[in-house]
Design an enzyme around this catalytic site. Structure first.
Site, mmCIF file in Angstrom:
data_model
loop_
_atom_site.group_PDB
_atom_site.id
_atom_site.type_symbol
_atom_site.label_atom_id
_atom_site.label_comp_id
_atom_site.label_asym_id
_atom_site.label_seq_id
_atom_site.Cartn_x
_atom_site.Cartn_y
_atom_site.Cartn_z
ATOM 1 N N ASP A 179 52.949 68.030 13.818
ATOM 2 C CA ASP A 179 52.504 66.631 13.904
ATOM 3 C C ASP A 179 51.109 66.495 13.312
ATOM 4 O O ASP A 179 50.117 66.859 13.933
ATOM 5 C CB ASP A 179 52.521 66.206 15.390
ATOM 6 C CG ASP A 179 52.137 64.737 15.585
ATOM 7 O OD1 ASP A 179 52.316 64.248 16.718
ATOM 8 O OD2 ASP A 179 51.667 64.082 14.631
ATOM 9 N N GLU B 291 52.480 63.698 22.095
ATOM 10 C CA GLU B 291 53.165 63.172 20.908
ATOM 11 C C GLU B 291 54.282 64.068 20.384
ATOM 12 O O GLU B 291 55.379 63.570 20.122
ATOM 13 C CB GLU B 291 52.127 62.839 19.817
ATOM 14 C CG GLU B 291 51.433 61.507 20.106
ATOM 15 C CD GLU B 291 50.002 61.412 19.613
ATOM 16 O OE1 GLU B 291 49.663 62.146 18.673
ATOM 17 O OE2 GLU B 291 49.234 60.593 20.163
ATOM 18 N N ASP C 269 52.713 54.280 20.900
ATOM 19 C CA ASP C 269 52.083 55.344 20.126
ATOM 20 C C ASP C 269 50.717 54.794 19.722
ATOM 21 O O ASP C 269 50.629 53.949 18.823
ATOM 22 C CB ASP C 269 52.949 55.664 18.900
ATOM 23 C CG ASP C 269 52.293 56.685 17.970
ATOM 24 O OD1 ASP C 269 52.896 56.995 16.922
ATOM 25 O OD2 ASP C 269 51.177 57.174 18.278
ATOM 26 N N LYS D 40 40.212 56.497 17.917
ATOM 27 C CA LYS D 40 40.801 57.623 18.662
ATOM 28 C C LYS D 40 39.977 58.895 18.493
ATOM 29 O O LYS D 40 39.916 59.746 19.389
ATOM 30 C CB LYS D 40 42.225 57.847 18.147
ATOM 31 C CG LYS D 40 43.055 58.823 18.949
ATOM 32 C CD LYS D 40 44.511 58.690 18.498
ATOM 33 C CE LYS D 40 45.384 59.743 19.124
ATOM 34 N NZ LYS D 40 46.793 59.571 18.732
#
Lengths: 172, 622
Positions: B210, B188, B25, B91
């Site tokens: 999420d 994800e 992850d 990210k």
């Protein structure tokens, strides 16, 4: 069984407009379980490539079979009558009038309830057309007439998308 | 701890050994690595027993002037005094230009805008977000290799479902630089659903909400008998916990009439805001305190105030939930359960908003920080060929529509959003000039009507079209989206059957030469003994390949002619000879040659296998 089989044969369902959507989904998942590239991840690049082709084909057939408009158009094509919406634009005048009225209603609608009411109207019309198409295809087997009905339904679907966009705007 | 298995040079390791497969992850704020151990998915801890690796990389020079880097908590510790060189939340910059990053002026970095991707200037030179992410991935790879006692065969890396092509490609590039073989990129929310679904034996329609450090995804999945099918997905790849921090920081500064001046100020106020935000998840009020160049900042904030100032952020996620239900053509009441993923879902107001919306209490029995890595590990295990029974099938979708630019700067949609992948669409084009041998296409991703409002993916130049009269050529361009959600384009002139050669000019991303350079430069934290590692891996691959080909010939050798059998036979002998030696490049070469030489055979085997399976299915169906 090969890649060139038509969608109905691939999924093992009867070649007609009336379908059990749940069965189509069940068949789709079962097919993907056999052909999905993930199944062949440890088997090398060539195996992956072939699996890709099959998985893409299965997804393509699934999309077409589960969407009644696409399915109807496909059936017409299988019987040699192309829908060809770009070339055949002639529509009966009462149909065009309805389209114009709807368009005006959408353009002048200010609030959510109005647009929702219009959406309901359009949805009802769509259902009527679909029932009609099913009869023309499965009972009468008149593919030329069906192609014309499909073209009408395409108008309605496009308008339905415009309504959805408007609903999204109003709900922001 | 498993005993490290080290082979003597020349001795080939047991090819029946399970391949080491990991799930990663790669989060905005936190990263984790997980693997299946004793049949159970577990997050792997570091030497301190911590499973979370803060997604932070710090570049610095040590006392002797050597360029160094640290990853994780150590790096984070340097953020306060060295904010320009401590890159966090990289990210958010993957596959992005400066203009895409909202309020980049609030960040303490020295940004360098480049057409391919934004970069940051550090003491170690200009770094791309891809390199920074590679450092994090390499650290996780090493952690896994130490814990599991062997080389990692491959990894499944998760990305936000709403990541576009550029962001996904950047993630794959980072993995390559980190020495990881990417088995699959998975979304994800899908990974989380996998972990939940298997843990709880769930069936039905599930929503996965999420909210991470920098991204938001809302996915609707249908779970049934080991099949995880994404019905629709939506989100925002620039909305996350970081934005709550920024709002709180801005508010505190406004309240106190203070300003951030230096990069240290900017980092300090964001760190303080995050701490206050986290406190407010468990207490009714908190103090946002830090030292700025202009003095001490200390502001009290209570829950009500925090909720009020960040209400619009939560509201945006609610709108996106509504949109995804509409795309899926389902009602809220149809949703069987709601899964919360990501540290930011610990905020009470987020939990409240989601419960309110769906009319049910969300599921939180799995740790929202770990659930994505666990799901990735389960999938990695299967893709590596380790899973025996109980296979799972992930059927995911493309989150954003793909289209091409047509006359007037408009977008012609080719692949609609939420199409199940892998998928392919074809579109026919023709030439407009006599003798035209090339065609240019501009591919974009997004839902808007105008090209200018969508994300440019790449320009494709199709060459080698046979010269004909204008309008005579029929060029079929196929747009393939693979299981990672990445686009590939192929083109063929239908009349002559000529395959056009395609020159891709991606709008974003690293050039192959950049990646090659990064691979060369390597990492300070990389293995000391790359050579030995490469040799080990080459021998293992050789053994697997030889066994695999032997089995394939035994099963389907009848598909081959004597001449074909001969050719394959000599490639096998060549590989066997080289595998006994010490030259890993020679072994790799022979493996490639055998792989290429058995490609056609593999394809025919596959076709035979699939045809059999499908035929059997139809016959057995009622």
């Amino acid at each position: 069984m090969n890649l060139d089989d038509n969608d109905f044969d691939l999924f093992g369902v009867p070649q007609r407009q009336a379908q059990d959507n749940r069965l189509i989904d069940v068949r789709w998942r079962a097919l993907q379980a056999d052909v999905h590239p993930d199944r062949f991840a440890a088997d090398g690049a060539a195996a992956q490539r072939v699996a890709m082709q099959w998985a893409v084909r299965v997804n393509e057939a699934h999309e077409r079979l589960k969407n009644p408009l696409a399915r109807a158009a496909y059936l017409c094509e299988l019987h040699g009558v192309a829908v060809d919406a770009e070339k055949n634009t002639a529509m009966p005048s009462e149909f065009l009038v309805q389209q114009l009225e709807w368009r005006e209603a959408l353009d002048s609608a200010q609030a959510l309830p109005e647009v929702k009411a219009l959406a309901l109207d359009v949805a009802r019309r769509r259902d009527t057309l679909l029932t009609q198409i099913e009869r023309t295809l499965d009972k009468l087997q008149d593919y030329t007439a069906a192609a014309q009905q499909v073209r009408a339904l395409m108008f309605v679907e496009r308008f339905s998308e415009d309504i959805d966009r408007r609903l999204e705007e109003l709900e922001q | 701890m498993a005993l490290l298995q080290i082979s003597e040079p020349g001795e080939s390791p047991d090819p029946h050994q399970r391949r080491i497969a990991i799930g990663i992850d790669l989060g905005t704020t936190h990263s984790l690595v997980a693997a299946i151990r004793n049949g159970v998915a577990q997050c792997l801890p570091d030497s301190q027993g911590q499973v979370i690796l803060p997604s932070a990389v710090r570049y610095f020079t040590d006392t002797s002037g050597e360029l160094c880097r640290e990853v994780g908590s150590d790096a984070l510790a340097g953020a306060a005094h060295d904010p320009g060189n401590t890159i966090v939340s990289a990210k958010r910059f993957m596959g992005r230009r400066l203009a895409d990053i909202e309020r980049h002026d609030k960040l303490p970095y020295e940004f360098i805008d480049a057409p391919s991707m934004v970069h940051m200037r550090t003491v170690a030179g200009v770094k791309s977000p891809v390199e920074v992410s590679a450092e994090i991935l390499a650290a996780l790879r090493q952690r896994a290799e130490q814990s599991l006692g062997g080389d990692v065969f491959g990894a499944v890396i998760t990305v936000p479902a709403y990541f576009d092509d550029a962001q996904r490609q950047a993630t794959k590039d980072a993995a390559r630089i980190a020495g990881l073989n990417v088995l699959r990129l998975i979304n994800e929310p899908t990974a989380a659903a996998l972990a939940y679904g298997l843990e709880n034996g769930s069936e039905g329609l599930y929503a996965v909400y999420d909210l991470g450090g920098g991204t938001f995804d809302i996915s609707l999945l249908h779970l049934h008998a080991g099949v995880f099918e994404v019905v629709a997905t939506g989100g925002n790849s620039a909305l996350g916990g970081d934005d709550f921090d920024t709002m709180l920081a801005d508010w505190a500064l406004m309240q106190s009439g203070m300003n951030t001046v230096t990069p240290q100020d900017k980092r300090a106020v964001l760190v303080a805001a995050r701490a206050a935000k986290e406190k407010l998840s468990v207490a009714d009020d908190a103090i946002l305190a830090c030292r700025l160049s202009g003095g001490e900042l200390s502001v009290r904030v209570d829950r009500e105030q925090f909720v009020a100032m960040t209400r619009q952020l939560v509201a945006r996620t609610v709108t996106l939930m509504r949109n995804v239900l509409r795309d899926a053509k389902v009602h809220r009441a149809d949703v069987h359960g709601v899964v919360m993923v990501g540290g930011s879902t610990r905020m009470p107001m987020v939990q409240w908003a989601v419960s309110e919306f769906f009319g049910q209490t969300p599921l939180t029995n799995l740790d929202p920080d770990q659930v994505v890595a666990l799901g990735a590990a389960i999938q990695a295990n299967q893709l590596a060929g380790n899973a025996d029974g109980n296979r799972v099938l992930l059927l995911d979708v493309i989150p954003l529509s793909l289209g091409i630019e047509i006359m007037g700067g408009l977008v012609d949609r080719i692949v609609p959003r939420n199409s199940t992948i892998p998928t392919a669409r074809a579109k026919d084009f023709t030439t407009y000039k006599d003798g035209q041998t090339a065609l240019a296409l501009h591919v974009v991703q997004g839902e808007r009507e105008l090209v200018a409002d969508c994300r440019s993916l790449a320009r494709f130049e199709l060459r080698g079209i046979p010269p004909m009269a204008a309008g005579a050529a029929r060029i079929r361009v196929s747009f393939h989206v693979d299981a990672d959600g990445l686009l590939n384009v192929a083109a063929r002139e239908l009349g002559s059957g000529v395959e056009a050669s395609i020159d891709v000019k991606p709008s974003y991303g690293l050039a192959d030469s950049d990646i090659a350079r990064m691979l060369q430069e390597g990492f300070q934290s990389a293995d000391a003994d790359m050579q030995a590692r490469n040799l080990r891996q080459a021998k293992v691959e050789a053994e697997r390949m030889l066994l695999g080909v032997r089995a394939a010939l035994a099963a389907d050798g009848d598909l081959l002619s004597p001449a074909q059998l001969n050719t394959i036979g000599s490639l096998v002998n060549d590989l066997r000879a080289r595998a006994g030696g010490d030259d890993h490049a020679a072994i790799d070469e022979a493996v490639q040659a055998l792989s290429k030489g058995t490609e056609e055979f593999a394809a025919e085997r596959m076709n035979r296998g699939i045809s059999r399976a499908l035929a059997g299915r139809s016959v057995n169906d009622i």
